[in-house]
Scaffold this active site. Structure first.
Site, PDB file in Angstrom:
ATOM      1  N   GLU A  45       0.613  -1.270   0.486  1.00  0.00           N
ATOM      2  CA  GLU A  45      -0.279   0.173   0.249  1.00  0.00           C
ATOM      3  C   GLU A  45       0.953   1.123  -0.147  1.00  0.00           C
ATOM      4  O   GLU A  45       1.826   1.154   0.414  1.00  0.00           O
ATOM      5  CB  GLU A  45      -1.000  -0.244   1.248  1.00  0.00           C
ATOM      6  N   ASP A  56      -6.285   8.566  10.253  1.00  0.00           N
ATOM      7  CA  ASP A  56      -4.624   8.349  10.525  1.00  0.00           C
ATOM      8  C   ASP A  56      -4.568   8.540  12.145  1.00  0.00           C
ATOM      9  O   ASP A  56      -4.978   9.839  12.448  1.00  0.00           O
ATOM     10  CB  ASP A  56      -3.666   8.529   9.767  1.00  0.00           C
TER      11      ASP A  56
HETATM   12  O1  LIG Z   1      -1.567   1.623  10.790  1.00  0.00           O
HETATM   13  P1  LIG Z   1      -1.822   0.237  10.707  1.00  0.00           P
HETATM   14  O2  LIG Z   1      -2.885   0.092  12.442  1.00  0.00           O
HETATM   15  O3  LIG Z   1      -1.349  -0.632  10.577  1.00  0.00           O
HETATM   16  O4  LIG Z   1      -3.079   0.594   9.555  1.00  0.00           O
HETATM   17  C1  LIG Z   1      -3.062   0.246   8.452  1.00  0.00           C
HETATM   18  C2  LIG Z   1      -2.554   1.072   8.173  1.00  0.00           C
HETATM   19  O5  LIG Z   1      -1.829   1.640   8.405  1.00  0.00           O
HETATM   20  C3  LIG Z   1      -3.634   1.014   7.042  1.00  0.00           C
HETATM   21  O6  LIG Z   1      -3.832   0.803   5.576  1.00  0.00           O
HETATM   22  C4  LIG Z   1      -3.559   2.855   6.334  1.00  0.00           C
HETATM   23  C5  LIG Z   1      -3.365   3.745   6.811  1.00  0.00           C
HETATM   24  N1  LIG Z   1      -3.962   5.201   6.500  1.00  0.00           N
HETATM   25  C6  LIG Z   1      -5.264   4.453   6.781  1.00  0.00           C
HETATM   26  C7  LIG Z   1      -6.956   5.455   6.961  1.00  0.00           C
HETATM   27  C8  LIG Z   1      -7.818   4.895   6.958  1.00  0.00           C
HETATM   28  C9  LIG Z   1      -7.140   3.510   6.627  1.00  0.00           C
HETATM   29  C10 LIG Z   1      -6.181   2.455   6.400  1.00  0.00           C
HETATM   30  C11 LIG Z   1      -5.730   3.252   6.658  1.00  0.00           C
END
Ligand SMILES: O=P(O)(O)OC[C@@H](O)[C@@H](O)c1c[nH]c2ccccc12
Length: 273
Positions: A45, A56
Site C-alpha cells: 500500500e 490516521d
Molecule cells: O497503521 P496500522 O494500524 O497498521 O493500520 C494499517 C493502516 O496504516 C493503513 O492501511 C492505512 C493508513 N491510513 C489509513 C486510513 C484508513 C484505513 C487504513 C489506513
C-alpha cells in the site's frame, strides 16, 4: 490482475505493508518498495500524504507531515510507482489516498494514469461505498481494483459492499484510527469470518497489527494482514540512517528482518482459489 494472482501464488508472505510515500524521502521510499518486493509480500500500500488524514493516528499523521515537507503529492506518487516498475518491482501496488487529492487530480484521468504506471489497486478510506459507484466504474474500465473497506459496524452493508469487490476487501479490525494496538477484541475473528463468507475475493485485515502473534491469529480468518504504523514507526526511528548513504543499508536490513519476523512465506495462499 496482479492482485488476484499474488493471493494465489506460491511462497508469498501474507502481509500487505502500508508505507507513506515520500517519508523520509522519494528515494528511500523507492528502496523500501524494492525491499518489500524482494521479501515477496502479497501487495504494497503506497500512501499519498494528506494534510488532514482524519482516519490516521499520530504515527501516520507525522509521516504524512514529513512526506508533505518533501513535496510528495499524488502526481509524485504515480512517478514513484512508475520508477518502482522500471526497477523491476512486480509486487502489486495499491495506491492509498484520501478522496480530496483524487478529486483535485480528476478521478477519470487518475485511473488512466494509474493503469499506465502499474498501479493495480486503490483504497480511498473516506469515500463511502455508496458514493463510490462512478469511481468504481472508472477504475474497472482501467482494470484498477477499487478495494472496499468494511468495519465491524458495517454489519448489514457488508453483503452489498463486498458483492462487487475487486482485488481484495480491506477489513478494519477496530474502530478509531490507525495505530499499533496491544490486543484485539475476540469479536474481530467472527467479523472476519462473516466477511470472508460473503466476499468473492480474498480479504485482508488491518489496524493495529504489529506482532507475529497478531499476524498468526488473523491469518486463521483472513488472507493477508496489513501492517502500517509499526513499519512506519521503525522507519521514523531510523530516519537519519535511512537518508545517510553510509548507514542506509544497515537500517534497511533491520526493516527487512522485521518483515521476515512478522510472517513467513506461505507455500500456498490460505485463500480458496
Ligand atoms: O497503521 P496500522 O494500524 O497498521 O493500520 C494499517 C493502516 O496504516 C493503513 O492501511 C492505512 C493508513 N491510513 C489509513 C486510513 C484508513 C484505513 C487504513 C489506513
Amino acid at each position: 490482475m496482479r492482485i488476484k494472482k499474488a493471493f494465489q501464488e506460491e511462497a508469498r508472505r501474507r502481509l500487505i505493508p502500508f508505507i507513506t510515500a515520500g517519508d523520509p524521502d522519494f528515494e528511500t521510499t523507492l528502496e523500501l518498495v524494492g525491499l518489500l518486493d524482494e521479501e515477496r509480500v502479497t501487495a504494497i500500500e503506497l500512501g499519498v500524504p494528506y494534510s488532514d488524514p482524519l482516519a490516521d493516528g499520530p504515527v501516520i499523521q507525522a509521516a504524512s507531515a514529513r512526506a508533505l515537507e518533501q513535496g510528495m503529492n499524488l502526481p509524485r506518487v504515480l512517478e514513484l510507482a512508475e520508477a518502482a516498475r522500471n526497477r523491476g518491482v512486480t509486487t502489486p501496488l495499491v495506491l492509498f489516498s484520501y478522496y480530496n487529492p483524487i478529486l483535485r487530480y480528476g478521478s477519470e484521468v487518475l485511473m488512466t494514469r494509474a493503469a499506465q504506471v502499474g498501479i493495480d489497486g486503490m483504497i480511498i478510506p473516506d469515500l463511502p461505498w455508496e458514493e463510490g459507484r462512478e469511481l468504481s466504474r472508472q477504475a474497472a474500465e482501467q482494470r484498477v481494483d477499487l478495494i472496499p473497506l468494511v468495519a465491524p459496524t458495517s454489519r448489514e452493508r457488508i453483503q452489498r459492499i463486498v458483492s462487487d469487490a475487486k482485488g481484495f476487501v480491506y477489513c478494519v479490525s477496530s474502530l478509531g484510527t490507525t495505530g499499533v494496538r496491544s490486543d484485539f477484541d475476540q469479536k474481530v475473528d467472527a467479523f472476519l469470518d462473516t466477511v470472508r463468507e460473503a466476499s468473492p475475493v480474498p480479504i485482508a485485515v488491518g489496524f493495529g497489527i504489529s506482532r507475529r502473534k497478531h499476524v498468526d491469529r488473523f491469518l486463521e480468518h483472513a488472507d493477508a494482514a496489513v501492517v502500517g504504523s509499526a513499519l512506519i514507526r521503525m522507519a521514523e526511528q531510523r530516519k537519519d540512517a535511512l537518508t545517510d548513504a553510509d548507514r542506509r543499508e544497515d537500517a534497511l536490513e533491520e526493516i527487512r528482518q522485521f518483515v521476515r519476523e512478522l510472517a513467513d512465506e506461505r507455500s500456498v495462499s490460505v485463500y480458496r482459489t
